[in-house]
Motif scaffolding. Sequence first.
Motif, PDB file in Angstrom:
ATOM      1  N   UNK A 166       0.856  -1.180   0.000  1.00  0.00           N
ATOM      2  CA  UNK A 166       0.000   0.000   0.000  1.00  0.00           C
ATOM      3  C   UNK A 166       0.892   1.229   0.000  1.00  0.00           C
ATOM      4  N   UNK A 167       0.632   2.149  -0.916  1.00  0.00           N
ATOM      5  CA  UNK A 167       1.393   3.395  -1.004  1.00  0.00           C
ATOM      6  C   UNK A 167       0.590   4.502  -0.332  1.00  0.00           C
ATOM      7  N   UNK A 168       1.220   5.202   0.601  1.00  0.00           N
ATOM      8  CA  UNK A 168       0.531   6.282   1.302  1.00  0.00           C
ATOM      9  C   UNK A 168       1.316   7.579   1.155  1.00  0.00           C
ATOM     10  N   UNK A 169       0.622   8.693   1.384  1.00  0.00           N
ATOM     11  CA  UNK A 169       1.195  10.041   1.418  1.00  0.00           C
ATOM     12  C   UNK A 169       1.743  10.510   0.069  1.00  0.00           C
ATOM     13  N   UNK A 170       1.184  10.019  -1.035  1.00  0.00           N
ATOM     14  CA  UNK A 170       1.561  10.588  -2.333  1.00  0.00           C
ATOM     15  C   UNK A 170       0.965  11.985  -2.433  1.00  0.00           C
ATOM     16  N   UNK A 171       1.745  12.956  -2.913  1.00  0.00           N
ATOM     17  CA  UNK A 171       1.235  14.325  -2.932  1.00  0.00           C
ATOM     18  C   UNK A 171       0.341  14.627  -4.124  1.00  0.00           C
ATOM     19  N   UNK A 172       0.398  13.796  -5.165  1.00  0.00           N
ATOM     20  CA  UNK A 172      -0.497  13.995  -6.310  1.00  0.00           C
ATOM     21  C   UNK A 172      -0.530  12.725  -7.150  1.00  0.00           C
ATOM     22  N   UNK A 206      -2.623   3.075  -5.947  1.00  0.00           N
ATOM     23  CA  UNK A 206      -2.177   3.169  -4.556  1.00  0.00           C
ATOM     24  C   UNK A 206      -1.807   1.811  -3.948  1.00  0.00           C
ATOM     25  N   UNK A 207      -1.853   0.758  -4.758  1.00  0.00           N
ATOM     26  CA  UNK A 207      -1.465  -0.568  -4.267  1.00  0.00           C
ATOM     27  C   UNK A 207      -0.713  -1.307  -5.361  1.00  0.00           C
ATOM     28  N   UNK A 208       0.443  -1.849  -4.991  1.00  0.00           N
ATOM     29  CA  UNK A 208       1.245  -2.673  -5.896  1.00  0.00           C
ATOM     30  C   UNK A 208       1.121  -4.119  -5.457  1.00  0.00           C
ATOM     31  N   UNK A 209       1.260  -5.037  -6.393  1.00  0.00           N
ATOM     32  CA  UNK A 209       1.255  -6.455  -6.048  1.00  0.00           C
ATOM     33  C   UNK A 209       2.369  -7.159  -6.792  1.00  0.00           C
ATOM     34  N   UNK A 210       3.179  -7.880  -6.037  1.00  0.00           N
ATOM     35  CA  UNK A 210       4.234  -8.713  -6.593  1.00  0.00           C
ATOM     36  C   UNK A 210       3.829 -10.159  -6.325  1.00  0.00           C
ATOM     37  N   UNK A 239       9.883   9.607  -2.561  1.00  0.00           N
ATOM     38  CA  UNK A 239      10.529   8.301  -2.460  1.00  0.00           C
ATOM     39  C   UNK A 239      10.052   7.629  -1.181  1.00  0.00           C
ATOM     40  N   UNK A 240      10.273   6.334  -1.109  1.00  0.00           N
ATOM     41  CA  UNK A 240       9.935   5.585   0.099  1.00  0.00           C
ATOM     42  C   UNK A 240      10.614   4.233   0.089  1.00  0.00           C
ATOM     43  N   UNK A 241      10.638   3.609   1.267  1.00  0.00           N
ATOM     44  CA  UNK A 241      11.310   2.322   1.429  1.00  0.00           C
ATOM     45  C   UNK A 241      10.471   1.409   2.317  1.00  0.00           C
ATOM     46  N   UNK A 242      10.679   0.121   2.169  1.00  0.00           N
ATOM     47  CA  UNK A 242      10.044  -0.819   3.081  1.00  0.00           C
ATOM     48  C   UNK A 242      10.467  -0.476   4.511  1.00  0.00           C
ATOM     49  N   UNK A 243       9.582  -0.730   5.446  1.00  0.00           N
ATOM     50  CA  UNK A 243       9.762  -0.453   6.877  1.00  0.00           C
ATOM     51  C   UNK A 243       9.788   1.034   7.198  1.00  0.00           C
ATOM     52  N   UNK A 244       9.570   1.904   6.219  1.00  0.00           N
ATOM     53  CA  UNK A 244       9.393   3.350   6.417  1.00  0.00           C
ATOM     54  C   UNK A 244      10.409   3.994   7.368  1.00  0.00           C
ATOM     55  N   UNK A 245      11.692   3.929   7.028  1.00  0.00           N
ATOM     56  CA  UNK A 245      12.705   4.516   7.917  1.00  0.00           C
ATOM     57  C   UNK A 245      12.679   6.045   7.880  1.00  0.00           C
ATOM     58  N   UNK A 255       3.281  -1.560   3.814  1.00  0.00           N
ATOM     59  CA  UNK A 255       2.998  -0.238   3.268  1.00  0.00           C
ATOM     60  C   UNK A 255       4.293   0.559   3.156  1.00  0.00           C
ATOM     61  N   UNK A 256       4.279   1.488   2.224  1.00  0.00           N
ATOM     62  CA  UNK A 256       5.400   2.417   2.051  1.00  0.00           C
ATOM     63  C   UNK A 256       4.816   3.813   2.090  1.00  0.00           C
ATOM     64  N   UNK A 257       5.325   4.616   3.015  1.00  0.00           N
ATOM     65  CA  UNK A 257       4.920   6.025   3.137  1.00  0.00           C
ATOM     66  C   UNK A 257       5.871   6.855   2.289  1.00  0.00           C
ATOM     67  N   UNK A 258       5.324   7.557   1.329  1.00  0.00           N
ATOM     68  CA  UNK A 258       6.147   8.390   0.459  1.00  0.00           C
ATOM     69  C   UNK A 258       6.608   9.626   1.221  1.00  0.00           C
ATOM     70  N   UNK A 259       7.846  10.063   0.915  1.00  0.00           N
ATOM     71  CA  UNK A 259       8.421  11.236   1.551  1.00  0.00           C
ATOM     72  C   UNK A 259       8.856  12.213   0.464  1.00  0.00           C
ATOM     73  N   UNK A 260       8.658  13.484   0.727  1.00  0.00           N
ATOM     74  CA  UNK A 260       9.033  14.543  -0.206  1.00  0.00           C
ATOM     75  C   UNK A 260       9.874  15.546   0.558  1.00  0.00           C
TER      76      UNK A 260
END
Length: 141
Positions: free
Chosen positions: A26-32, A67-71, A104-110, A134-139
């Motif tokens: 799940x991708x969160x906090x995308x700005x657009x 907003x969701x990727x699947x592998x 950008x974002x990473x697993x475990x949301x560091x 989930x991956x929280x996007x950071x800008x």
Amino acid sequence: MRRSALVAVAVPLLSAATPTATVEVDLTALRNSHGTIHACMTRNPAFFPNCKKDPEALKQSVPADVRRLEFTGVPVGRYALSVFHDENANQKLDTLVGIPKEGFGFSRNPVIRFGPPRFDKVSIELPSGFTRTSVRMQYLL
């Protein structure tokens, strides 16, 4: 000579189906919703965070409104996931004096301080079966 025959018979008995995983991200906090989301999962720390040259990496690119990727069919093991929001769809993470201009974002949301996190700080163990993360996007700019 008999020893060779025993080895030839034993090798096929050792092979078995490799267990696999399905991972939903799940991708969160995308700005657009402009541009493209690029995601890459690698088991090799040498190819993290940019696993573009990793021949075994699992990669996905989707429109930024997804907003969701699947592998699926992922061999079980330890992986690190990196994601970036390519807002202008130029296939690269744009930077300004080394600081990412796009999300950008990473697993475990560091927490990001200076530069990307280490593989061992973001890697996750994928067992066989289903995993959701989930991956929280950071800008920064």
